[in-house]
Design an enzyme around this catalytic site. Structure first.
Site, PDB file in Angstrom:
ATOM      1  N   GLU A  31       8.595   7.397   6.257  1.00  0.00           N
ATOM      2  CA  GLU A  31       8.675   5.870   6.455  1.00  0.00           C
ATOM      3  C   GLU A  31       8.840   5.283   7.707  1.00  0.00           C
ATOM      4  O   GLU A  31       9.378   5.911   8.563  1.00  0.00           O
ATOM      5  CB  GLU A  31       9.893   5.363   5.511  1.00  0.00           C
ATOM      6  N   THR A  33       6.599   5.678   9.931  1.00  0.00           N
ATOM      7  CA  THR A  33       6.192   6.722  10.865  1.00  0.00           C
ATOM      8  C   THR A  33       4.241   6.437  10.931  1.00  0.00           C
ATOM      9  O   THR A  33       3.880   6.666  11.908  1.00  0.00           O
ATOM     10  CB  THR A  33       6.025   8.193  10.356  1.00  0.00           C
ATOM     11  N   SER A  65      -5.965 -17.121  -9.655  1.00  0.00           N
ATOM     12  CA  SER A  65      -5.133 -16.070  -9.687  1.00  0.00           C
ATOM     13  C   SER A  65      -4.219 -16.392 -11.107  1.00  0.00           C
ATOM     14  O   SER A  65      -3.505 -17.414 -11.278  1.00  0.00           O
ATOM     15  CB  SER A  65      -3.947 -16.069  -8.524  1.00  0.00           C
ATOM     16  N   ALA A 119       8.604  -5.470  -4.215  1.00  0.00           N
ATOM     17  CA  ALA A 119       9.427  -4.145  -4.673  1.00  0.00           C
ATOM     18  C   ALA A 119       9.227  -3.237  -3.872  1.00  0.00           C
ATOM     19  O   ALA A 119       9.530  -2.032  -4.192  1.00  0.00           O
ATOM     20  CB  ALA A 119       9.054  -3.841  -6.200  1.00  0.00           C
ATOM     21  N   GLU A 157      -3.936  -7.911   7.246  1.00  0.00           N
ATOM     22  CA  GLU A 157      -2.412  -8.158   7.276  1.00  0.00           C
ATOM     23  C   GLU A 157      -2.040  -8.608   8.689  1.00  0.00           C
ATOM     24  O   GLU A 157      -1.306  -9.637   9.028  1.00  0.00           O
ATOM     25  CB  GLU A 157      -1.603  -6.780   7.105  1.00  0.00           C
ATOM     26  N   ASP A 169      -0.318   1.871   3.371  1.00  0.00           N
ATOM     27  CA  ASP A 169      -0.444   1.255   1.860  1.00  0.00           C
ATOM     28  C   ASP A 169      -1.749   1.074   1.534  1.00  0.00           C
ATOM     29  O   ASP A 169      -2.358   1.383   0.401  1.00  0.00           O
ATOM     30  CB  ASP A 169       0.083  -0.232   2.090  1.00  0.00           C
TER      31      ASP A 169
HETATM   32  C1  GLA Z   1       5.047  -1.268   4.918  1.00  0.00           C
HETATM   33  C2  GLA Z   1       3.849  -1.205   5.829  1.00  0.00           C
HETATM   34  C3  GLA Z   1       3.358   0.296   6.048  1.00  0.00           C
HETATM   35  C4  GLA Z   1       4.592   1.116   6.507  1.00  0.00           C
HETATM   36  C5  GLA Z   1       5.759   1.001   5.419  1.00  0.00           C
HETATM   37  C6  GLA Z   1       7.215   1.872   6.078  1.00  0.00           C
HETATM   38  O1  GLA Z   1       4.798  -0.859   3.781  1.00  0.00           O
HETATM   39  O2  GLA Z   1       2.707  -1.904   5.316  1.00  0.00           O
HETATM   40  O3  GLA Z   1       2.410   0.228   6.970  1.00  0.00           O
HETATM   41  O4  GLA Z   1       4.768   1.096   7.683  1.00  0.00           O
HETATM   42  O5  GLA Z   1       5.975  -0.443   5.545  1.00  0.00           O
HETATM   43  O6  GLA Z   1       6.926   3.159   5.926  1.00  0.00           O
END
Ligand code: GLA
Length: 376
Positions: A31, A33, A65, A119, A157, A169
């Site tokens: 996480e 990272t 939406s 979430a 983003e 993500d």
């Molecule tokens: C969010 C970000 C990801 C990652 C996580 C933490 O989900 O979008 O890029 O940094 O937090 O691991």
């Protein structure tokens, strides 16, 4: 969901649409990272954003939406950016495809999703990946490489939503495969699929349904801390740091930056330890590392909250193998590695105790590792 989307599309528009979907994600370990050039271990899940899309022979995009019950219309030039935050994800994806030389023309779309918002399951990455995948298919003969589709979501983003996120993500949402987690090296961008189907254990998410703060600015602040320490060490990212190097500059950086960097360095090692453990089906070690991650995220990285620490404590007391806060933090879910014969007792206990303490029940989601972005 599919029928509802198609029926809504039929009510609003006259073309016949194509359906696309992309998934939310979990992350076993690794996480904060990704933006430090480290490793992550995510997988796509069976909760997705689904969209019906059809070109409309104009230069305007009209999107409805279902979940927000709102239609937004925008053009495709930079100055046409919509103000609604949900629509900015889609606008951003269009613009990022264009910036890469891809074709985007006007279209009509209706979308809905069952990735719970806030979430920590990356509903926004699912939305971005769904539209990036669709635009590649509809207008670009799928010439844009899949990994680049993930980057398109990430740039969205950064440039349109104010979150300076890493690649995890969007990568998981686009590249996910049924039954497989992926280990991604966020420096080289090399990745490997890991089949994940332990006989005696399962992954369960417990959603606290709390969101304390918008993750954006504290998230960006965490990233800045890491970048400051890396710059002080004269390296590109904390991937190249170790505890010895960090100790050597301890007096020259703030206590807060020190703690942030310490977490990242330790987390990098934990992901590698978990990969090794998985190779020998050693789930006890995997779980132990998950608890260590929680501790680090809570005490050193400070992205946990009371409710998530409480859920982590309950997991420990119930004898759950591994448990930790998942995703960016500040609310959302814990991910739990649970022996199958314990799941029922654990989820019942967690629900009851959480409800007694906070006055609302957490939501339980069994994890089903599924396919990422696709045409339906
Ligand atoms: C969010 C970000 C990801 C990652 C996580 C933490 O989900 O979008 O890029 O940094 O937090 O691991």
């Amino acid at each position: 969901m599919k029928e509802q989307i198609l029926s809504e599309f039929g009510k609003r528009f006259s073309e016949s649409p194509v359906l696309y979907a992309s998934a939310g994600r979990i992350n076993l370990i690794g996480e904060h990272t990704d933006y430090n050039g480290g490793f992550v271990f995510p997988g796509a899940i069976d909760k997705a954003i689904m969209a019906a899309i059809a070109p409309n022979d104009s230069d305007r995009v009209n999107v409805f939406s279902i979940d927000i019950d709102e239609e937004v219309s925008f053009g495709l030039r930079e100055e046409d950016a919509p103000t609604q935050s949900w629509a900015r994800y889609i606008f951003g994806v269009c613009r990022e495809v264009q910036k890469r030389g891809g074709v985007v023309k006007g279209f009509n779309a209706v979308f809905a999703g069952n990735v719970p918002l806030g979430a920590g399951l990356s509903s926004s990455a699912a939305l971005e990946s769904c539209f990036a995948y669709a635009l590649n298919d509809l207008y670009n003969e799928n010439r844009i490489d899949k990994f680049e589709l993930a980057r398109i979501g990430q740039s969205t983003e950064h440039n349109y939503c104010g979150v300076n996120c890493g690649i995890m993500d969007q990568f998981a949402s686009v590249m996910g495969q049924k039954g497989k987690l992926m280990r991604l090296d966020c420096r080289s961008m090399e990745f490997e699929y890991f089949p994940f189907a332990p006989e005696e254990y399962e992954l369960v998410l417990i959603d606290s349904r709390v969101k304390h703060e918008l993750a954006d600015s504290p998230y960006n602040k965490r990233r800045q801390s890491c970048e400051r320490v890396a710059a002080r060490l004269g390296i590109e990212t904390l991937r190249d740091a170790d505890m010895e190097k960090l100790e050597a500059i301890r007096d020259e950086i703030s206590a807060e930056d020190y703690s942030r960097a310490k977490f990242v360095i330790e987390e990098k090692e934990r992901v590698l330890a978990v990969c090794e453990a998985l190779n020998r089906d050693d789930y006890e070690t995997v779980g132990k590392k998950m608890y260590e991650t929680h501790q680090g995220l809570s005490k050193d990285y400070e992205v946990s909250c009371e409710e998530l620490d409480f859920l982590n404590d309950v997991a420990k007391e119930c004898g759950v193998t591994g448990s930790r806060i998942m995703g960016g933090g500040f609310g959302g879910c814990t991910i739990n590695l649970v022996r199958k014969d314990l799941t029922e007792r654990f989820t019942a206990t967690a629900t009851e105790r959480f409800n007694a303490r906070y006055g609302h029940k957490p939501q339980i989601y069994p994890v089903v590792i599924s396919d990422g972005a696709r045409k339906l």
